[in-house]
Design a protein around this motif. Structure first.
Motif, PDB file in Angstrom:
ATOM      1  N   ASN A 108       0.824  -1.212   0.000  1.00 50.02           N
ATOM      2  CA  ASN A 108       0.000   0.000   0.000  1.00 50.02           C
ATOM      3  C   ASN A 108       0.855   1.257   0.000  1.00 50.02           C
ATOM      4  O   ASN A 108       1.874   1.318   0.690  1.00 50.02           O
ATOM      5  CB  ASN A 108      -0.909   0.031   1.233  1.00 50.02           C
ATOM      6  CG  ASN A 108      -1.914  -1.101   1.257  1.00 50.02           C
ATOM      7  OD1 ASN A 108      -2.359  -1.562   0.206  1.00 50.02           O
ATOM      8  ND2 ASN A 108      -2.276  -1.550   2.447  1.00 50.02           N
ATOM      9  N   LEU A 109       0.431   2.233  -0.791  1.00 52.99           N
ATOM     10  CA  LEU A 109       1.003   3.567  -0.714  1.00 52.99           C
ATOM     11  C   LEU A 109       0.044   4.425   0.110  1.00 52.99           C
ATOM     12  O   LEU A 109      -1.151   4.487  -0.196  1.00 52.99           O
ATOM     13  CB  LEU A 109       1.161   4.181  -2.115  1.00 52.99           C
ATOM     14  CG  LEU A 109       2.224   3.602  -3.044  1.00 52.99           C
ATOM     15  CD1 LEU A 109       2.198   4.352  -4.373  1.00 52.99           C
ATOM     16  CD2 LEU A 109       3.611   3.690  -2.415  1.00 52.99           C
ATOM     17  N   THR A 110       0.549   5.056   1.139  1.00 53.62           N
ATOM     18  CA  THR A 110      -0.289   5.936   1.943  1.00 53.62           C
ATOM     19  C   THR A 110      -0.616   7.193   1.155  1.00 53.62           C
ATOM     20  O   THR A 110      -0.012   7.470   0.108  1.00 53.62           O
ATOM     21  CB  THR A 110       0.425   6.338   3.247  1.00 53.62           C
ATOM     22  OG1 THR A 110       1.576   7.148   2.916  1.00 53.62           O
ATOM     23  CG2 THR A 110       0.879   5.106   4.024  1.00 53.62           C
ATOM     24  N   SER A 111      -1.548   7.980   1.666  1.00 55.31           N
ATOM     25  CA  SER A 111      -1.909   9.225   0.983  1.00 55.31           C
ATOM     26  C   SER A 111      -0.698  10.143   0.858  1.00 55.31           C
ATOM     27  O   SER A 111      -0.510  10.804  -0.162  1.00 55.31           O
ATOM     28  CB  SER A 111      -3.045   9.935   1.725  1.00 55.31           C
ATOM     29  OG  SER A 111      -2.691  10.187   3.067  1.00 55.31           O
ATOM     30  N   SER A 112       0.132  10.172   1.882  1.00 56.22           N
ATOM     31  CA  SER A 112       1.351  10.983   1.824  1.00 56.22           C
ATOM     32  C   SER A 112       2.277  10.484   0.720  1.00 56.22           C
ATOM     33  O   SER A 112       2.873  11.277  -0.021  1.00 56.22           O
ATOM     34  CB  SER A 112       2.077  10.936   3.174  1.00 56.22           C
ATOM     35  OG  SER A 112       3.304  11.619   3.116  1.00 56.22           O
ATOM     36  N   ASP A 113       2.374   9.145   0.579  1.00 52.60           N
ATOM     37  CA  ASP A 113       3.234   8.544  -0.446  1.00 52.60           C
ATOM     38  C   ASP A 113       2.745   8.887  -1.848  1.00 52.60           C
ATOM     39  O   ASP A 113       3.536   9.290  -2.713  1.00 52.60           O
ATOM     40  CB  ASP A 113       3.263   7.018  -0.296  1.00 52.60           C
ATOM     41  CG  ASP A 113       4.022   6.565   0.934  1.00 52.60           C
ATOM     42  OD1 ASP A 113       4.911   7.299   1.388  1.00 52.60           O
ATOM     43  OD2 ASP A 113       3.713   5.458   1.439  1.00 52.60           O
ATOM     44  N   TYR A 114       1.438   8.705  -2.113  1.00 50.45           N
ATOM     45  CA  TYR A 114       0.973   8.920  -3.483  1.00 50.45           C
ATOM     46  C   TYR A 114       0.848  10.398  -3.833  1.00 50.45           C
ATOM     47  O   TYR A 114       0.949  10.759  -5.008  1.00 50.45           O
ATOM     48  CB  TYR A 114      -0.293   8.122  -3.794  1.00 50.45           C
ATOM     49  CG  TYR A 114      -1.576   8.505  -3.096  1.00 50.45           C
ATOM     50  CD1 TYR A 114      -2.231   9.706  -3.355  1.00 50.45           C
ATOM     51  CD2 TYR A 114      -2.180   7.628  -2.202  1.00 50.45           C
ATOM     52  CE1 TYR A 114      -3.425  10.042  -2.734  1.00 50.45           C
ATOM     53  CE2 TYR A 114      -3.375   7.944  -1.565  1.00 50.45           C
ATOM     54  CZ  TYR A 114      -3.991   9.156  -1.841  1.00 50.45           C
ATOM     55  OH  TYR A 114      -5.168   9.491  -1.232  1.00 50.45           O
ATOM     56  N   VAL A 115       0.654  11.264  -2.845  1.00 55.26           N
ATOM     57  CA  VAL A 115       0.685  12.704  -3.130  1.00 55.26           C
ATOM     58  C   VAL A 115       2.111  13.123  -3.493  1.00 55.26           C
ATOM     59  O   VAL A 115       2.327  13.896  -4.432  1.00 55.26           O
ATOM     60  CB  VAL A 115       0.157  13.522  -1.933  1.00 55.26           C
ATOM     61  CG1 VAL A 115       0.459  15.014  -2.129  1.00 55.26           C
ATOM     62  CG2 VAL A 115      -1.343  13.319  -1.770  1.00 55.26           C
ATOM     63  N   THR A 116       3.087  12.587  -2.767  1.00 51.34           N
ATOM     64  CA  THR A 116       4.495  12.843  -3.100  1.00 51.34           C
ATOM     65  C   THR A 116       4.815  12.334  -4.492  1.00 51.34           C
ATOM     66  O   THR A 116       5.519  12.996  -5.272  1.00 51.34           O
ATOM     67  CB  THR A 116       5.422  12.164  -2.072  1.00 51.34           C
ATOM     68  OG1 THR A 116       5.189  12.729  -0.783  1.00 51.34           O
ATOM     69  CG2 THR A 116       6.891  12.355  -2.445  1.00 51.34           C
ATOM     70  N   LEU A 117       4.300  11.153  -4.837  1.00 48.07           N
ATOM     71  CA  LEU A 117       4.506  10.589  -6.172  1.00 48.07           C
ATOM     72  C   LEU A 117       3.878  11.483  -7.238  1.00 48.07           C
ATOM     73  O   LEU A 117       4.484  11.722  -8.293  1.00 48.07           O
ATOM     74  CB  LEU A 117       3.891   9.190  -6.233  1.00 48.07           C
ATOM     75  CG  LEU A 117       3.957   8.451  -7.562  1.00 48.07           C
ATOM     76  CD1 LEU A 117       5.400   8.218  -7.997  1.00 48.07           C
ATOM     77  CD2 LEU A 117       3.205   7.114  -7.467  1.00 48.07           C
ATOM     78  N   ALA A 118       2.683  11.989  -6.977  1.00 51.46           N
ATOM     79  CA  ALA A 118       2.020  12.892  -7.924  1.00 51.46           C
ATOM     80  C   ALA A 118       2.857  14.148  -8.150  1.00 51.46           C
ATOM     81  O   ALA A 118       3.026  14.604  -9.289  1.00 51.46           O
ATOM     82  CB  ALA A 118       0.629  13.262  -7.403  1.00 51.46           C
ATOM     83  N   LYS A 119       3.408  14.702  -7.091  1.00 54.16           N
ATOM     84  CA  LYS A 119       4.251  15.902  -7.205  1.00 54.16           C
ATOM     85  C   LYS A 119       5.519  15.597  -7.995  1.00 54.16           C
ATOM     86  O   LYS A 119       5.976  16.409  -8.796  1.00 54.16           O
ATOM     87  CB  LYS A 119       4.605  16.431  -5.816  1.00 54.16           C
ATOM     88  CG  LYS A 119       3.426  17.007  -5.051  1.00 54.16           C
ATOM     89  CD  LYS A 119       3.842  17.438  -3.641  1.00 54.16           C
ATOM     90  CE  LYS A 119       2.675  18.020  -2.871  1.00 54.16           C
ATOM     91  NZ  LYS A 119       3.055  18.390  -1.479  1.00 54.16           N
ATOM     92  N   GLN A 120       6.080  14.408  -7.760  1.00 51.72           N
ATOM     93  CA  GLN A 120       7.293  13.988  -8.469  1.00 51.72           C
ATOM     94  C   GLN A 120       7.039  13.900  -9.973  1.00 51.72           C
ATOM     95  O   GLN A 120       7.832  14.412 -10.786  1.00 51.72           O
ATOM     96  CB  GLN A 120       7.729  12.624  -7.922  1.00 51.72           C
ATOM     97  CG  GLN A 120       8.886  11.957  -8.656  1.00 51.72           C
ATOM     98  CD  GLN A 120       9.115  10.536  -8.140  1.00 51.72           C
ATOM     99  OE1 GLN A 120       8.824  10.205  -6.991  1.00 51.72           O
ATOM    100  NE2 GLN A 120       9.614   9.671  -9.009  1.00 51.72           N
TER     101      GLN A 120
END
Length: 216
Positions: free
Chosen positions: A134-146
């Motif tokens: 699982n990617l947490t919300s913090s993880d996938y928001v960071t991924l989106a920004k990346q």
């Protein structure tokens, strides 16, 4: 009256839709041939991106994400494009729309997102090193920004991105973000996590689906 060049282009759009969705489209959008040949939408140079005057609301993007998710799970592959309003949006363009929309939602912004034209990734089915999890919300928001920063900097969609679970390829990135926005479309909030599996598991699965949660 539509001229010959535009007739060829119009029927090619119809048959492209059939090739992707296995059915006739309900409609086909028409514009003048002069608009088509003078538009920067049809082409872009290496390492460059162009913004159009077309923009979509958050709800439009979320609804389109649902269509992409359903298609992927039904056919075990991404569609060639998704129709938003009367605009045909490629998967690279749609990934940019999705990540920007997630960033906006996370920041409490309801601004529409402008459609951009840029180069496609060269290796959409690149090798993955991701492990299921699982990617947490913090993880996938960071991924989106990346991903958003990469596209803005280089004018091309990334063919893969590295997460806390490993490297995810382009196809899986599109599917993953479509799941997140489908959840938002239904629940009006960001999911607390999104589950990840390899793209090879998705394309070899009759379902292709995995869950996304509201609580940890």
């Amino acid at each position: 009256k539509i001229n010959f060049n535009n007739l060829v282009y119009t029927f090619s759009k119809i048959l492209t839709f059939i090739n992707t969705y296995d059915q006739l489209p309900n409609y086909v959008s028409i514009t003048t041939w002069s608009n088509i040949i003078n538009s920067s939408e049809g082409s872009s140079s290496e390492g460059s991106s162009t913004s159009s005057d077309i923009s979509f609301t958050s709800d439009q993007i979320n609804n389109a994400a649902y269509k992409v998710k359903v298609f992927t799970e039904k056919y075990s592959r991404l569609p060639g494009y998704v129709i938003i309003g009367d605009t045909q949006v490629t998967m690279p363009q749609f990934l940019k729309l999705m990540v920007q929309n997630i960033i906006n939602i996370n920041n409490g912004i309801s601004t529409s997102v402008t459609l951009e034209t840029f180069d496609d990734p060269k290796y959409t089915n690149s090798t993955e090193t991701v492990t299921s999890g699982n990617l947490t919300s913090s993880d996938y928001v960071t991924l989106a920004k990346q991903i958003n920063s990469y596209i803005n900097k280089y004018g091309i969609t990334t063919s893969s991105a590295t997460t806390t679970l490993g490297k995810i390829n382009f196809n899986n990135l599109v599917y993953t973000f479509s799941k997140i926005l489908t959840f938002i479309n239904t629940n009006d909030q960001l999911p607390s996590y999104v589950s990840i599996t390899t793209w090879s598991s998705i394309v070899n699965s009759s379902e292709g689906s995995s869950s996304e949660g509201n609580s940890t």
